[in-house]
Design a protein around this motif. Structure first.
Motif, mmCIF file in Angstrom:
data_model
loop_
_atom_site.group_PDB
_atom_site.id
_atom_site.type_symbol
_atom_site.label_atom_id
_atom_site.label_comp_id
_atom_site.label_asym_id
_atom_site.label_seq_id
_atom_site.Cartn_x
_atom_site.Cartn_y
_atom_site.Cartn_z
ATOM 1 N N ALA A 103 -20.719 12.777 57.373
ATOM 2 C CA ALA A 103 -21.540 11.627 57.006
ATOM 3 C C ALA A 103 -20.749 10.350 57.272
ATOM 4 O O ALA A 103 -19.580 10.247 56.866
ATOM 5 C CB ALA A 103 -21.932 11.710 55.542
ATOM 6 N N ARG A 104 -21.360 9.388 57.964
ATOM 7 C CA ARG A 104 -20.615 8.219 58.424
ATOM 8 C C ARG A 104 -21.368 6.940 58.111
ATOM 9 O O ARG A 104 -22.584 6.853 58.341
ATOM 10 C CB ARG A 104 -20.433 8.349 59.937
ATOM 11 N N SER A 105 -20.626 5.964 57.613
ATOM 12 C CA SER A 105 -21.259 4.692 57.273
ATOM 13 C C SER A 105 -21.705 3.954 58.534
ATOM 14 O O SER A 105 -21.018 3.978 59.560
ATOM 15 C CB SER A 105 -20.270 3.816 56.504
ATOM 16 N N VAL A 106 -22.865 3.283 58.449
ATOM 17 C CA VAL A 106 -23.316 2.462 59.571
ATOM 18 C C VAL A 106 -23.219 0.972 59.246
ATOM 19 O O VAL A 106 -23.704 0.137 60.007
ATOM 20 C CB VAL A 106 -24.764 2.828 59.988
ATOM 21 N N ARG A 107 -22.592 0.657 58.127
ATOM 22 C CA ARG A 107 -22.409 -0.747 57.741
ATOM 23 C C ARG A 107 -21.033 -0.949 57.128
ATOM 24 O O ARG A 107 -20.446 -0.007 56.578
ATOM 25 C CB ARG A 107 -23.430 -1.155 56.671
ATOM 26 N N ASP A 108 -20.542 -2.186 57.207
ATOM 27 C CA ASP A 108 -19.386 -2.579 56.396
ATOM 28 C C ASP A 108 -19.920 -2.870 54.999
ATOM 29 O O ASP A 108 -20.919 -3.588 54.852
ATOM 30 C CB ASP A 108 -18.739 -3.848 56.959
ATOM 31 N N ALA A 128 -12.378 1.334 43.702
ATOM 32 C CA ALA A 128 -11.480 2.498 43.601
ATOM 33 C C ALA A 128 -10.715 2.743 44.887
ATOM 34 O O ALA A 128 -10.073 3.782 45.015
ATOM 35 C CB ALA A 128 -12.299 3.732 43.238
ATOM 36 N N GLY A 129 -10.786 1.799 45.862
ATOM 37 C CA GLY A 129 -10.024 2.003 47.102
ATOM 38 C C GLY A 129 -10.861 1.658 48.314
ATOM 39 O O GLY A 129 -11.927 1.049 48.187
ATOM 40 N N GLU A 130 -10.348 2.022 49.460
ATOM 41 C CA GLU A 130 -11.103 1.739 50.690
ATOM 42 C C GLU A 130 -10.965 2.895 51.671
ATOM 43 O O GLU A 130 -10.029 3.689 51.582
ATOM 44 C CB GLU A 130 -10.642 0.420 51.335
ATOM 45 N N VAL A 131 -11.933 2.978 52.572
ATOM 46 C CA VAL A 131 -11.825 3.947 53.664
ATOM 47 C C VAL A 131 -12.181 3.207 54.945
ATOM 48 O O VAL A 131 -13.199 2.527 55.036
ATOM 49 C CB VAL A 131 -12.691 5.206 53.412
ATOM 50 N N ARG A 132 -11.240 3.334 55.919
ATOM 51 C CA ARG A 132 -11.401 2.602 57.182
ATOM 52 C C ARG A 132 -11.908 3.545 58.259
ATOM 53 O O ARG A 132 -11.728 4.752 58.171
ATOM 54 C CB ARG A 132 -10.045 2.039 57.632
ATOM 55 N N ALA A 133 -12.522 2.969 59.310
ATOM 56 C CA ALA A 133 -12.903 3.777 60.465
ATOM 57 C C ALA A 133 -11.628 4.367 61.048
ATOM 58 O O ALA A 133 -10.598 3.678 61.120
ATOM 59 C CB ALA A 133 -13.595 2.905 61.502
ATOM 60 N N GLY A 134 -11.688 5.649 61.409
ATOM 61 C CA GLY A 134 -10.504 6.283 61.984
ATOM 62 C C GLY A 134 -9.631 6.956 60.949
ATOM 63 O O GLY A 134 -8.602 7.537 61.293
ATOM 64 N N GLU A 135 -10.031 6.864 59.686
ATOM 65 C CA GLU A 135 -9.275 7.537 58.608
ATOM 66 C C GLU A 135 -10.169 8.580 57.968
ATOM 67 O O GLU A 135 -11.372 8.342 57.821
ATOM 68 C CB GLU A 135 -8.915 6.539 57.506
ATOM 69 N N PRO A 136 -9.604 9.698 57.509
ATOM 70 C CA PRO A 136 -10.421 10.625 56.721
ATOM 71 C C PRO A 136 -10.698 10.023 55.337
ATOM 72 O O PRO A 136 -9.936 9.168 54.881
ATOM 73 C CB PRO A 136 -9.555 11.882 56.611
ATOM 74 N N ALA A 137 -11.795 10.458 54.692
ATOM 75 C CA ALA A 137 -12.098 9.985 53.332
ATOM 76 C C ALA A 137 -11.385 10.902 52.353
ATOM 77 O O ALA A 137 -11.918 11.944 51.972
ATOM 78 C CB ALA A 137 -13.601 9.993 53.094
ATOM 79 N N MET A 190 -15.857 0.828 55.854
ATOM 80 C CA MET A 190 -16.099 0.103 57.105
ATOM 81 C C MET A 190 -17.087 0.903 57.963
ATOM 82 O O MET A 190 -17.190 2.123 57.848
ATOM 83 C CB MET A 190 -14.796 -0.069 57.903
ATOM 84 N N THR A 191 -17.764 0.196 58.868
ATOM 85 C CA THR A 191 -18.693 0.860 59.794
ATOM 86 C C THR A 191 -17.953 1.953 60.568
ATOM 87 O O THR A 191 -16.874 1.713 61.105
ATOM 88 C CB THR A 191 -19.258 -0.173 60.801
ATOM 89 N N GLY A 192 -18.528 3.147 60.576
ATOM 90 C CA GLY A 192 -17.916 4.253 61.320
ATOM 91 C C GLY A 192 -16.989 5.100 60.475
ATOM 92 O O GLY A 192 -16.534 6.152 60.928
ATOM 93 N N ALA A 193 -16.706 4.658 59.234
ATOM 94 C CA ALA A 193 -15.800 5.433 58.372
ATOM 95 C C ALA A 193 -16.582 6.539 57.665
ATOM 96 O O ALA A 193 -17.779 6.407 57.421
ATOM 97 C CB ALA A 193 -15.152 4.512 57.347
ATOM 98 N N PRO A 194 -15.907 7.659 57.345
ATOM 99 C CA PRO A 194 -16.585 8.756 56.649
ATOM 100 C C PRO A 194 -16.969 8.374 55.231
ATOM 101 O O PRO A 194 -16.216 7.667 54.548
ATOM 102 C CB PRO A 194 -15.529 9.876 56.625
ATOM 103 N N LEU A 195 -18.137 8.859 54.807
ATOM 104 C CA LEU A 195 -18.616 8.576 53.452
ATOM 105 C C LEU A 195 -17.811 9.410 52.459
ATOM 106 O O LEU A 195 -17.710 10.624 52.612
ATOM 107 C CB LEU A 195 -20.098 8.956 53.372
ATOM 108 N N PRO A 196 -17.237 8.808 51.435
ATOM 109 C CA PRO A 196 -16.469 9.591 50.456
ATOM 110 C C PRO A 196 -17.366 10.581 49.714
ATOM 111 O O PRO A 196 -18.551 10.310 49.504
ATOM 112 C CB PRO A 196 -15.930 8.532 49.483
ATOM 113 N N GLU A 197 -16.784 11.710 49.328
ATOM 114 C CA GLU A 197 -17.515 12.713 48.564
ATOM 115 C C GLU A 197 -18.042 12.073 47.267
ATOM 116 O O GLU A 197 -17.316 11.298 46.629
ATOM 117 C CB GLU A 197 -16.539 13.840 48.234
#
Ligand code: AMP
Ligand code: MG
Length: 387
Positions: A42-47, A63-72, A85-92
């Motif tokens: 699952a991947r975000s389509v927006r910042d 609670a933190g951040e997840v960037r595109a190119g990083e695992p959640a 960020m756009t393209g980053a995986p959605l956290p569980e």
């Protein structure tokens, strides 16, 4: 269509492999499959902020951040949001992403509006599941298809070999385009228009020397042309005393499927097969050659290229001005589709030899044999000229 003889015609030789950057215009010999789920997670389509929709609207702890190119790595803790960020995986645990533009934040918290479940992310496999057919065999690759191949890692692709198409112009009056003709001669434009049409349709043009209007030389050149996958002749198929193409073909044992069609330009068109190679004898007037290629020869070329279902480039447009034509034949008349894509205007011409008029056209109007009068505003078929 009248080309039933082409049913079952397919590429003459086995598929070859090309690297993706060189695959423009090539025809897939095998389907392209998804190598993994798309997206693979699952991947975000927006910042914005990944949230639990049930906890919105509200003020949530950051609670933190997840960037595109990083695992959640971090699951979403209750009562929290994770900057995403756009393209980053959605956290569980998250089931929505709120756009950054719709929030206010300080160093520790963010205020988010109401979010619905599924907002602003693409679930895993929502575009395709691993193993799904994404492009069928027979598809000709353009930039979207090339992007698709890149996205599934198809770095080398099996494609059909390009058909080799021999082009044989005939006519004692025809001189090479780079020579100065005498007043009773014309420069050879058909060879180049045909070579261009063949290239645009995905074939390899093989230009033969121009045949004079003499039987033996014409027959010898036709024999050469029959070694290709398809032979296109221009000129020499009308009723003139020196139109020797059909006789030369006959002497080579050709089977003729037809030697006349109810269209203009192009009435004396010849279609047949000799020594297992299909040939078209296209009437020599430049517009006849172009039109007959598009509506007849192109179907053969498409099948030889591995594209049995390629559509003819017809569409409809609204006539800007009325016109009439003599009934009985389907007429192809040079015209210009307005940049608005809706209306079309005829270009006046003297007839099928009028290259200056055709060069201004971007399509041919198709006037039907049973409709002598057309009015302004009528919808009419048009055949695109590929450029
Ligand atoms: P044909 O079909 O041989 O009777 O030719 C019809 C007309 O087309 C004649 O006026 C020819 O001079 C012209 N023509 C034939 N071949 C070519 C060519 N390769 N390029 C330009 N015009 C041609
Ligand atoms: Mg001729």
């Amino acid at each position: 269509m009248v080309l039933d003889q082409l049913t079952g015609v397919c590429p003459a030789s086995a598929p070859e492999s090309v690297t993706l950057p060189g695959a423009l215009g090539r025809v897939l010999a095998h389907p392209i499959l998804a190598d993994r789920d798309i997206p693979s997670l699952a991947r975000s389509v927006r910042d914005g902020f990944a949230v639990r929709s049930a906890e919105t609207p509200g003020r949530l702890r950051l609670a933190g951040e997840v960037r595109a190119g990083e695992p959640a790595l971090l699951p979403l803790p209750p009562g929290s949001a994770i900057e995403i960020m756009t393209g980053a995986p959605l956290p569980e645990g998250a089931d929505a992403v709120v756009m950054v533009e719709h929030t206010t934040r300080d160093d520790t918290h963010v205020i988010v509006p109401a979010a619905t479940p599924g907002l602003n992310f693409n679930p895993q496999a929502s575009e395709a599941s691993a193993g799904a057919v994404l492009l069928p065999a027979g598809e000709r690759l353009s930039y979207p298809g090339i992007a698709l191949c890149a996205s599934v890692g198809a770095a080398n692709i099996a494609v059909h070999p390009k058909p080799r198409v021999a082009i044989l112009a005939t006519g004692d009056e025809v001189v090479p385009f780079d020579q100065t003709p005498l007043p009773h001669q014309v420069r050879n434009s058909n060879t180049l228009s045909l070579a261009t049409q063949v290239t645009l349709a995905g074939g390899i043009p093989i230009v033969l020397p121009t045949a004079p209007d003499r039987l033996d030389e014409t027959r010898a050149l036709i024999e050469q042309g029959l070694e290709s996958d398809l032979l296109l002749l221009s000129g020499g198929v009308s009723a003139g005393k020196y139109d020797v193409v059909e006789l030369a073909l006959q002497q080579l044992g050709a089977q003729f499927f037809f030697d006349r069609v109810a269209i203009q330009p192009g009435q004396p068109l010849v279609f047949g097969r000799a020594r297992d190679t299909f040939f078209f004898g296209l009437p020599g007037n430049p517009a006849s050659t172009m039109v007959c290629f598009e509506i007849f020869a192109r179907a053969a070329l498409d099948r030889l290229a591995g594209r049995p279902h390629a559509p003819l480039p017809f569409t409809r447009a609204s006539l800007e001005h009325p016109f009439s034509h003599r009934p009985g034949l389907t007429r192809f008349l040079p015209a210009r589709l307005h940049p608005n894509g809706h209306s079309v205007a005829r270009i006046s011409w003297t007839g099928s030899s009028d290259v200056p008029a055709i060069a201004q056209a971007n399509c041919f109007l198709v006037a039907q044999p049973d409709t002598p009068e057309y009015h302004a505003g009528d919808l009419i078929d048009i055949l695109f000229l590929e450029r």
